[in-house]
Scaffold this motif. Structure first.
Motif, PDB file in Angstrom:
ATOM      1  N   GLU A 113       0.931  -1.056  -0.024  1.00  0.00           N
ATOM      2  CA  GLU A 113       0.085   0.002  -0.160  1.00  0.00           C
ATOM      3  C   GLU A 113       0.810   1.291  -0.049  1.00  0.00           C
ATOM      4  O   GLU A 113       0.515   2.181  -0.737  1.00  0.00           O
ATOM      5  CB  GLU A 113      -0.826  -0.027   1.089  1.00  0.00           C
ATOM      6  N   TYR A 114       2.003   1.119   0.625  1.00  0.00           N
ATOM      7  CA  TYR A 114       2.849   2.542   0.701  1.00  0.00           C
ATOM      8  C   TYR A 114       3.335   2.962  -0.583  1.00  0.00           C
ATOM      9  O   TYR A 114       3.827   4.016  -0.751  1.00  0.00           O
ATOM     10  CB  TYR A 114       3.928   2.143   1.785  1.00  0.00           C
ATOM     11  N   LYS A 115       3.308   1.833  -1.392  1.00  0.00           N
ATOM     12  CA  LYS A 115       3.759   2.561  -2.935  1.00  0.00           C
ATOM     13  C   LYS A 115       2.756   3.348  -3.551  1.00  0.00           C
ATOM     14  O   LYS A 115       3.000   3.781  -4.833  1.00  0.00           O
ATOM     15  CB  LYS A 115       4.138   1.079  -3.817  1.00  0.00           C
ATOM     16  N   HIS A 116       1.536   3.612  -3.223  1.00  0.00           N
ATOM     17  CA  HIS A 116       0.681   4.494  -3.705  1.00  0.00           C
ATOM     18  C   HIS A 116       1.247   5.808  -3.481  1.00  0.00           C
ATOM     19  O   HIS A 116       0.979   6.915  -4.152  1.00  0.00           O
ATOM     20  CB  HIS A 116      -0.643   4.492  -2.824  1.00  0.00           C
ATOM     21  N   ALA A 117       2.370   6.151  -2.501  1.00  0.00           N
ATOM     22  CA  ALA A 117       2.989   7.215  -2.357  1.00  0.00           C
ATOM     23  C   ALA A 117       3.880   7.602  -3.462  1.00  0.00           C
ATOM     24  O   ALA A 117       4.485   6.771  -4.261  1.00  0.00           O
ATOM     25  CB  ALA A 117       3.664   7.597  -1.020  1.00  0.00           C
ATOM     26  N   ASP A 118       4.146   8.997  -3.838  1.00  0.00           N
ATOM     27  CA  ASP A 118       4.792   9.517  -4.842  1.00  0.00           C
ATOM     28  C   ASP A 118       6.403   9.071  -4.859  1.00  0.00           C
ATOM     29  O   ASP A 118       6.570   9.316  -3.618  1.00  0.00           O
ATOM     30  CB  ASP A 118       4.504  10.864  -5.240  1.00  0.00           C
ATOM     31  N   GLY A 119       6.992   8.604  -5.746  1.00  0.00           N
ATOM     32  CA  GLY A 119       8.317   8.564  -5.489  1.00  0.00           C
ATOM     33  C   GLY A 119       9.460   9.731  -5.754  1.00  0.00           C
ATOM     34  O   GLY A 119      10.478   9.494  -5.493  1.00  0.00           O
ATOM     35  N   ASN A 120       8.697  10.689  -5.916  1.00  0.00           N
ATOM     36  CA  ASN A 120       9.321  12.061  -6.185  1.00  0.00           C
ATOM     37  C   ASN A 120       8.900  13.246  -4.989  1.00  0.00           C
ATOM     38  O   ASN A 120       7.782  13.325  -4.769  1.00  0.00           O
ATOM     39  CB  ASN A 120       9.067  12.675  -7.486  1.00  0.00           C
ATOM     40  N   THR A 121       9.887  13.304  -4.049  1.00  0.00           N
ATOM     41  CA  THR A 121       9.473  14.163  -3.091  1.00  0.00           C
ATOM     42  C   THR A 121      10.928  15.119  -2.746  1.00  0.00           C
ATOM     43  O   THR A 121      11.816  14.893  -3.486  1.00  0.00           O
ATOM     44  CB  THR A 121       9.203  13.531  -1.966  1.00  0.00           C
ATOM     45  N   LEU A 122      10.408  16.167  -1.968  1.00  0.00           N
ATOM     46  CA  LEU A 122      11.413  17.140  -1.764  1.00  0.00           C
ATOM     47  C   LEU A 122      12.103  16.812  -0.257  1.00  0.00           C
ATOM     48  O   LEU A 122      11.618  16.665   0.764  1.00  0.00           O
ATOM     49  CB  LEU A 122      10.888  18.544  -1.730  1.00  0.00           C
ATOM     50  N   TRP A 123      13.363  17.008  -0.420  1.00  0.00           N
ATOM     51  CA  TRP A 123      14.477  16.838   0.723  1.00  0.00           C
ATOM     52  C   TRP A 123      15.211  18.174   0.904  1.00  0.00           C
ATOM     53  O   TRP A 123      15.638  18.836   0.053  1.00  0.00           O
ATOM     54  CB  TRP A 123      15.342  15.773   0.861  1.00  0.00           C
ATOM     55  N   VAL A 124      15.089  18.984   2.303  1.00  0.00           N
ATOM     56  CA  VAL A 124      15.635  19.876   2.644  1.00  0.00           C
ATOM     57  C   VAL A 124      16.703  19.879   3.641  1.00  0.00           C
ATOM     58  O   VAL A 124      16.331  19.292   4.904  1.00  0.00           O
ATOM     59  CB  VAL A 124      14.669  21.255   3.060  1.00  0.00           C
ATOM     60  N   ASN A 125      17.921  20.534   3.749  1.00  0.00           N
ATOM     61  CA  ASN A 125      18.758  20.305   4.687  1.00  0.00           C
ATOM     62  C   ASN A 125      18.367  21.116   6.019  1.00  0.00           C
ATOM     63  O   ASN A 125      18.491  22.051   5.913  1.00  0.00           O
ATOM     64  CB  ASN A 125      20.248  20.649   4.137  1.00  0.00           C
ATOM     65  N   LYS A 126      17.942  20.360   6.862  1.00  0.00           N
ATOM     66  CA  LYS A 126      17.560  20.858   8.250  1.00  0.00           C
ATOM     67  C   LYS A 126      18.601  21.637   8.998  1.00  0.00           C
ATOM     68  O   LYS A 126      18.282  22.348   9.578  1.00  0.00           O
ATOM     69  CB  LYS A 126      16.962  19.861   9.270  1.00  0.00           C
ATOM     70  N   GLU A 127      19.716  21.280   8.694  1.00  0.00           N
ATOM     71  CA  GLU A 127      20.927  21.732   9.255  1.00  0.00           C
ATOM     72  C   GLU A 127      21.387  23.023   8.991  1.00  0.00           C
ATOM     73  O   GLU A 127      21.425  24.175   9.452  1.00  0.00           O
ATOM     74  CB  GLU A 127      22.249  20.881   9.342  1.00  0.00           C
ATOM     75  N   TRP A 128      21.114  23.107   7.513  1.00  0.00           N
ATOM     76  CA  TRP A 128      21.216  24.500   6.887  1.00  0.00           C
ATOM     77  C   TRP A 128      19.989  25.338   7.364  1.00  0.00           C
ATOM     78  O   TRP A 128      20.022  26.916   7.546  1.00  0.00           O
ATOM     79  CB  TRP A 128      21.161  24.274   5.397  1.00  0.00           C
ATOM     80  N   LEU A 129      18.741  24.946   7.618  1.00  0.00           N
ATOM     81  CA  LEU A 129      17.787  25.574   7.966  1.00  0.00           C
ATOM     82  C   LEU A 129      17.904  26.315   9.458  1.00  0.00           C
ATOM     83  O   LEU A 129      17.736  27.467   9.596  1.00  0.00           O
ATOM     84  CB  LEU A 129      16.418  24.749   8.390  1.00  0.00           C
ATOM     85  N   LYS A 130      18.563  25.571  10.300  1.00  0.00           N
ATOM     86  CA  LYS A 130      18.986  25.758  11.485  1.00  0.00           C
ATOM     87  C   LYS A 130      19.880  27.130  11.487  1.00  0.00           C
ATOM     88  O   LYS A 130      19.678  28.224  12.351  1.00  0.00           O
ATOM     89  CB  LYS A 130      19.499  24.701  12.722  1.00  0.00           C
ATOM     90  N   LYS A 131      20.765  27.003  10.656  1.00  0.00           N
ATOM     91  CA  LYS A 131      21.879  27.936  10.613  1.00  0.00           C
ATOM     92  C   LYS A 131      21.287  29.195  10.335  1.00  0.00           C
ATOM     93  O   LYS A 131      21.598  30.459  10.388  1.00  0.00           O
ATOM     94  CB  LYS A 131      22.875  27.580   9.527  1.00  0.00           C
ATOM     95  N   ALA A 132      20.344  29.156   9.312  1.00  0.00           N
ATOM     96  CA  ALA A 132      19.535  30.298   8.872  1.00  0.00           C
ATOM     97  C   ALA A 132      18.552  30.988   9.673  1.00  0.00           C
ATOM     98  O   ALA A 132      17.810  32.024   9.617  1.00  0.00           O
ATOM     99  CB  ALA A 132      18.884  30.041   7.245  1.00  0.00           C
TER     100      ALA A 132
END
Length: 536
Positions: free
Chosen positions: A171-190
């Motif tokens: 069932e989990y394969k209904h989820a899209d294989g394309n998603t966005l990853w954001v660097n959380k360490e860079w977010l903390k720094k900003a």
């Protein structure tokens, strides 16, 4: 010679001709018999036989498939020997087209398009398999009975089955294989939170561009966002959901087939992408690089140099030193009008994964051999990697983590052809897995929690996985290459240079002249027929 002798001679000649024809057409029976074919048990044949199989491979796995633990187990005790003729994924589409056009066929072809399967079946290039499945493939038969939608997906409109599938029905394969990853360490720094809207994403990327995120004293060598234009896994498709559409050629809304690239939603998505590109927030290489180059870019160096990228999983492709800097994949971002959707995909399936060609002298033995891949535990090994699975006394399977000298992705495909070969993976087998837990507070696309988090945002708009008639495929071929080439060119041009508002009407007029309405009608007819068949 008297008349009696003449008649006897004529009868002998006829008999010889009949026997010769019988040996030429479908030669599997006679040759299978001469090899000592067994309908059940092992060996499959008494005398060793050799089959040539052509296909593609995952670069992390390599081409020496006979040394893979999964293939060794499938081959064991069968007396069936396989000669693999494997091409890189980037070359396979061209290579398989040349093989089919030349008529110089192997015994088995892997990973064909549905149109190639139907056309090749109608032309007699690939043999019908439904009777062979019923007689010699009990594992596959059980799987098809459990999942009739798979049987439907591999059944051609003429009623024959010409190909065997690779199918993951989790069932989990209904989820899209394309998603966005954001660097959380860079977010903390900003000093920023994880973005929740397209506007917040823009602000985060602007910070990634102007600040010295990797601490090397140079604030200009970081890449805010990278991807692979036009790629279903590493491309920009994730962002389409913020503008109330999905990145597909055709979608279905209220039973109406819609060509996405002629919609206002598509136009608004492209305008947003251009706004990022114009500000230098999208890596210019994104328009030309391939997935191998992207993976090298996000994994090279001792520190992360990319702020955000599109992929299925970050930890499987990034450097181990900063594998967890990217935290969780992003829930769909809310767009300017509040749109926040993701597609409810068809389950992972390649209907044309395995065809038996007309030159194969051992179709019965081939079917018995490949059916071993559909045995439930073997399908799990092919899907998950046998080196990652430890079967426990209660029948469940623990997951062995990757050693330090392997990335998670490399470890998973070390001993299996993975998604370049057949298997039938069921939700039942998925439920038997003891899956590794994600880091606290994080989501991971390989875990059911990610699928469950996406369900509220899912839209069932993806065009169903069906086979068209040979005539319909010919109509599709008449239009799709030119229309796709044109729309790809214009989309790339508008992302990089802008101008979509000024050129939109001319663009639509050009599509209409190229036959867009007829192209769409083929898909509408196919959808309507499929829906009617389901209702029977």
């Amino acid at each position: 010679m008297n008349m009696r002798n003449k008649r006897a001679g004529s009868m002998a000649a006829v008999l010889s001709a009949i026997l010769l024809l019988a040996g030429c057409s479908g030669g599997g029976d006679s040759k299978g018999a001469s090899a000592g074919f067994h309908e059940t048990g092992l060996p499959i044949v008494d005398k060793p036989i050799s089959l040539t199989i052509a296909g593609t491979y995952d670069e992390r796995t390599g081409t020496n498939w006979n040394e893979l633990e999964t293939i060794k187990e499938i081959n064991e005790g069968t007396n069936v020997q396989i000669k693999w003729n494997l091409s890189p994924g980037t070359d396979w589409a061209t290579k398989r087209n040349l093989i089919i056009a030349s008529g110089d066929l192997p015994d088995v072809l892997l990973e064909l398009s549905s149109s190639q399967v139907v056309t090749g079946g109608a032309d007699g290039m690939f043999i019908p398999l439904e009777e062979l499945i019923g007689k010699y493939a009990p594992n596959l038969t059980d799987f098809l009975n459990k999942y009739p939608e798979v049987r439907q997906a591999i059944t051609a409109p003429d009623g024959h089955i010409y190909s065997l599938p690779m199918a993951n029905m989790s069932e989990y394969k209904h989820a899209d294989g394309n998603t966005l990853w954001v660097n959380k360490e860079w977010l903390k720094k900003a000093g920023l939170e994880m973005p929740r809207t397209t506007e917040e994403l823009t602000k985060a990327l602007e910070a990634f561009k102007t600040m010295d995120m990797d601490g090397d004293g140079n604030p200009n060598n970081e890449i805010p966002l990278t991807g692979v234009f036009g790629d279903s896994q590493y491309g920009f498709g994730y962002l389409f959901g913020s503008f109330n559409t999905i990145d597909e050629t055709f979608i279905v809304q209220d039973d109406k087939v819609v060509f996405v690239r002629a919609t206002e939603e598509f136009k608004n998505t492209v305008k947003y992408l251009h706004s990022l590109y114009e500000k230098g927030l999208i890596d210019p290489d994104s328009m030309t690089q391939n997935s191998t180059q992207l993976i090298a870019k996000v994994s090279s160096g001792k520190k992360a140099s990319v702020g955000a990228f599109f992929a299925w999983s970050a930890d499987q492709i990034t450097n181990a030193d900063y594998r967890w800097d990217y935290g969780s994949p992003m829930i769909p971002l809310a767009g300017p009008d509040g749109s926040q959707i993701t597609p409810r995909n068809n389950l992972q399936m390649t209907p044309g994964m395995f065809v038996i060609t007309k030159v194969n002298p051992y179709p019965e033995a081939t079917m018995r051999w490949v059916d071993r891949a559909y045995e439930p535990e073997m399908s799990m090994k092919l899907r998950e990697g046998p080196n990652r699975l430890k079967k426990l006394a209660d029948g469940t399977y623990d997951t062995i983590p990757n050693p330090d000298n392997y990335t998670a992705g490399e470890w998973k495909v070390k001993e299996t052809p993975y998604n370049d070969f057949v298997y039938g993976f069921s939700q039942e087998m998925r439920d038997k897995q003891i899956l590794p837990k994600a880091e606290p507070g994080q989501l991971d696309p390989d875990f059911d929690e990610w699928y469950e988090a996406l369900v509220p945002y899912m839209k069932p708009w993806v065009y169903p996985n069906i086979m068209f008639t040979d005539a319909q495929y010919k109509s599709i071929e008449q239009y799709q290459t030119d229309i796709k080439t044109y729309t790809d060119k214009m989309e790339a041009q508008w992302i990089a240079k802008g101008g979509i508002d000024e050129e939109w009407n001319t663009y639509l007029e050009t599509l209409n002249k190229m036959g867009l309405s007829d192209y769409t009608k083929v898909y509408q007819d196919g959808y309507d027929t499929n829906k009617a068949n389901l209702a029977k």
